[in-house]
Design a protein around this motif. Structure first.
Motif, PDB file in Angstrom:
ATOM      1  N   GLU A  65       0.873  -1.044   0.191  1.00 14.08           N
ATOM      2  CA  GLU A  65      -0.495   0.252   0.311  1.00 14.08           C
ATOM      3  C   GLU A  65       1.354   1.549  -0.130  1.00 14.08           C
ATOM      4  OE1 GLU A  65      -2.625  -0.024   3.172  1.00 14.08           O
ATOM      5  OE2 GLU A  65      -3.933  -1.753   2.620  1.00 14.08           O
ATOM      6  N   ALA A  66       2.286   1.038  -0.431  1.00 14.12           N
ATOM      7  CA  ALA A  66       2.995   2.303   0.015  1.00 14.12           C
ATOM      8  C   ALA A  66       2.417   3.159  -1.052  1.00 14.12           C
ATOM      9  CB  ALA A  66       4.385   1.826   0.044  1.00 14.12           C
ATOM     10  N   PRO A  67       3.073   4.718  -1.101  1.00 10.65           N
ATOM     11  CA  PRO A  67       2.408   5.492  -2.104  1.00 10.65           C
ATOM     12  C   PRO A  67       3.654   5.077  -3.299  1.00 10.65           C
ATOM     13  CG  PRO A  67       2.887   6.623  -0.651  1.00 10.65           C
ATOM     14  CD  PRO A  67       2.826   5.268  -0.156  1.00 10.65           C
ATOM     15  N   VAL A  68       3.369   5.624  -5.367  1.00 15.51           N
ATOM     16  CA  VAL A  68       3.699   5.087  -6.007  1.00 15.51           C
ATOM     17  C   VAL A  68       4.083   6.775  -6.044  1.00 15.51           C
ATOM     18  CG1 VAL A  68       4.587   4.945  -8.511  1.00 15.51           C
ATOM     19  CG2 VAL A  68       2.487   3.170  -6.834  1.00 15.51           C
ATOM     20  N   ILE A  69       5.755   7.204  -6.403  1.00 18.43           N
ATOM     21  CA  ILE A  69       5.978   8.579  -6.700  1.00 18.43           C
ATOM     22  C   ILE A  69       6.603   8.732  -7.952  1.00 18.43           C
ATOM     23  CG2 ILE A  69       7.871  10.505  -5.879  1.00 18.43           C
ATOM     24  CD1 ILE A  69       7.534   9.669  -3.268  1.00 18.43           C
ATOM     25  N   THR A  70       5.685   9.070  -8.950  1.00 15.32           N
ATOM     26  CA  THR A  70       5.990   9.774  -9.653  1.00 15.32           C
ATOM     27  C   THR A  70       6.613  11.253 -10.377  1.00 15.32           C
ATOM     28  OG1 THR A  70       3.944   8.486 -10.702  1.00 15.32           O
ATOM     29  CG2 THR A  70       5.622   9.844 -12.351  1.00 15.32           C
ATOM     30  N   TYR A  71       7.977  11.000 -11.341  1.00 13.18           N
ATOM     31  CA  TYR A  71       8.274  11.859 -11.709  1.00 13.18           C
ATOM     32  C   TYR A  71       8.677  12.427 -12.858  1.00 13.18           C
ATOM     33  CZ  TYR A  71      11.514  10.973  -7.055  1.00 13.18           C
ATOM     34  OH  TYR A  71      11.409  11.122  -6.033  1.00 13.18           O
ATOM     35  N   SER A  72       8.465  13.852 -13.124  1.00 16.42           N
ATOM     36  CA  SER A  72       8.593  13.853 -14.577  1.00 16.42           C
ATOM     37  C   SER A  72       9.242  15.469 -14.552  1.00 16.42           C
ATOM     38  CB  SER A  72       7.337  14.475 -14.985  1.00 16.42           C
ATOM     39  OG  SER A  72       6.497  15.662 -14.143  1.00 16.42           O
ATOM     40  N   TYR A  73       9.864  15.878 -16.133  1.00 19.45           N
ATOM     41  CA  TYR A  73      10.789  16.936 -15.603  1.00 19.45           C
ATOM     42  C   TYR A  73      10.337  17.160 -17.060  1.00 19.45           C
ATOM     43  CZ  TYR A  73      13.075  13.664 -12.845  1.00 19.45           C
ATOM     44  OH  TYR A  73      13.585  12.761 -11.353  1.00 19.45           O
ATOM     45  N   CYS A  74      10.743  18.242 -17.668  1.00 20.66           N
ATOM     46  CA  CYS A  74      10.821  19.058 -18.293  1.00 20.66           C
ATOM     47  C   CYS A  74      11.968  20.313 -18.607  1.00 20.66           C
ATOM     48  CB  CYS A  74       9.515  21.008 -18.598  1.00 20.66           C
ATOM     49  SG  CYS A  74       9.334  21.408 -19.888  1.00 20.66           S
ATOM     50  N   VAL A  75      12.247  19.915 -19.739  1.00 18.92           N
ATOM     51  CA  VAL A  75      13.414  21.088 -20.229  1.00 18.92           C
ATOM     52  C   VAL A  75      13.379  21.785 -21.441  1.00 18.92           C
ATOM     53  CG1 VAL A  75      16.090  20.746 -21.277  1.00 18.92           C
ATOM     54  CG2 VAL A  75      14.661  18.837 -19.960  1.00 18.92           C
ATOM     55  N   THR A  76      13.669  22.959 -21.012  1.00 15.04           N
ATOM     56  CA  THR A  76      13.214  24.133 -22.058  1.00 15.04           C
ATOM     57  C   THR A  76      14.931  24.608 -22.597  1.00 15.04           C
ATOM     58  OG1 THR A  76      11.686  24.973 -20.812  1.00 15.04           O
ATOM     59  CG2 THR A  76      12.801  26.985 -22.331  1.00 15.04           C
ATOM     60  N   TYR A  77      15.075  24.906 -24.364  1.00 14.30           N
ATOM     61  CA  TYR A  77      16.324  25.572 -24.664  1.00 14.30           C
ATOM     62  C   TYR A  77      15.493  26.901 -25.353  1.00 14.30           C
ATOM     63  CZ  TYR A  77      17.546  20.811 -24.671  1.00 14.30           C
ATOM     64  OH  TYR A  77      18.142  19.540 -24.318  1.00 14.30           O
ATOM     65  N   GLU A  78      16.296  28.131 -25.056  1.00 15.33           N
ATOM     66  CA  GLU A  78      15.751  29.271 -25.480  1.00 15.33           C
ATOM     67  C   GLU A  78      16.812  29.489 -26.430  1.00 15.33           C
ATOM     68  OE1 GLU A  78      15.018  33.486 -23.508  1.00 15.33           O
ATOM     69  OE2 GLU A  78      15.522  32.122 -22.331  1.00 15.33           O
ATOM     70  N   PHE A  79      16.917  30.452 -27.672  1.00 13.77           N
ATOM     71  CA  PHE A  79      17.334  30.379 -28.674  1.00 13.77           C
ATOM     72  C   PHE A  79      17.771  32.148 -28.783  1.00 13.77           C
ATOM     73  CE2 PHE A  79      16.889  26.143 -29.808  1.00 13.77           C
ATOM     74  CZ  PHE A  79      18.357  25.618 -29.810  1.00 13.77           C
TER      75      PHE A  79
END
Length: 302
Positions: free
Chosen positions: A288-302
């Motif tokens: 019953e342990a909680p599931v932790i989800t990781y998400s990442y956003c990478v932004t490139y600025e020109f």
């Protein structure tokens, strides 16, 4: 040198040169004052603190000798007639006014790393051969091209705010008939076809720098320029050899290959400080342990 400094007491006060022989002058030398001959020796003796440096310009030599033989001539109007080069870099200059016209024989003007947004050609000596305006805020060439110096051979406009197609029309032989070198690097030129059509009128152009502009990202950029400007010798600080010119032969007749788009590949070598999901322990089945989800956003600025 005091006895020679007063033009009113000097019989040479109206002479505008160094033609007279100092040894033949009948001037009284004050007690304790060096003779002109001794002062000239101090300029030539390499052990002297007043010795001319080996790399000094002819204008520097002329002024130092004038200070010995005709010190009464060392004032603004005469000094201005001697100067050929003026370098003012990183001094916060915002405007070039008509005072510069006093330098009637100026050939080289370096005004890099200042805050110039517009420069009026009417305030530039017509004798200029080199004009460097790198690292300023120039966004419009209209005032510069109103009465441009006709003998200019190098124009440096790198690291400014120029953009096409409005500024392309000022880069032709109508304004710069003797231009040999042109630096437009790190501006905002985007229309390669339009720019080349204007630059092709510069028959004496041999050195061109366009790197840092968006148009330099076009895949056929270098080849199209090499074939379109056959008299060009150096492009973006790289010499154009016969093999390269042969390789791109005929590309100028295929403008359809030039697309207004660029492809950029980004490779991320390593990321630090981000949890690695594969290293986390998976919960047991039925836990019953909680599931932790990781998400990442990478932004490139020109």
């Amino acid at each position: 040198n005091k006895s020679r400094f007063d033009a009113r007491a000097s019989p040479r006060g109206d002479r505008l040169g160094l033609g007279a022989d100092p040894a033949g002058q009948e001037e009284a030398v004050l007690l304790g004052e060096e003779s002109p001959e001794a002062l000239m020796e101090l300029l030539s003796d390499r052990h002297s603190p007043w010795a001319l440096p080996p790399d000094c310009s002819p204008q520097d030599q002329h002024l130092r000798k004038m200070a010995v033989l005709a010190p009464e001539l060392i004032h603004g109007s005469n000094v201005f007639q001697v100067l050929r080069s003026l370098r003012i870099v990183g001094k916060g200059v915002e405007e070039v006014d008509e005072g510069l016209l006093q330098l009637q024989r100026l050939e080289e003007l370096i005004l890099s790393a200042n805050q110039i947004s517009r420069i009026t050609s009417a305030n530039l000596p017509q004798t200029l051969k080199v004009l460097e305006l790198c690292c300023n805020a120039v966004a419009d060439l209209q005032d510069l091209c109103a009465q441009p110096p006709p003998e200019l051979q190098h124009l440096g406009l790198g690291y400014n705010q120029l953009c096409g197609p409005l500024q392309d029309k000022y880069l032709t032989a109508d304004f710069w008939p003797n231009l040999v070198s042109l630096d437009l690097s790190f501006n905002n030129f985007t229309d390669l076809l339009g720019l080349v059509s204007q630059l092709s009128s510069l028959q004496k152009l041999r050195v061109l720098v366009l790197q840092g502009n968006p148009l330099a990202l076009i895949p056929t950029y270098r080849g199209f320029l090499v074939d379109s400007l056959p008299k060009l010798s150096v492009l973006d600080d790289i010499h154009i050899g016969p093999d390269e010119r042969h390789q791109f032969h005929g590309l100028a007749r295929q403008p359809e290959l030039i697309r207004s788009e660029a492809r950029v590949a980004v490779s991320v070598g390593e990321i630090k400080g981000v949890p690695d999901p594969s290293a986390l322990q998976q919960p047991e089945i039925g836990s019953e342990a909680p599931v932790i989800t990781y998400s990442y956003c990478v932004t490139y600025e020109f």
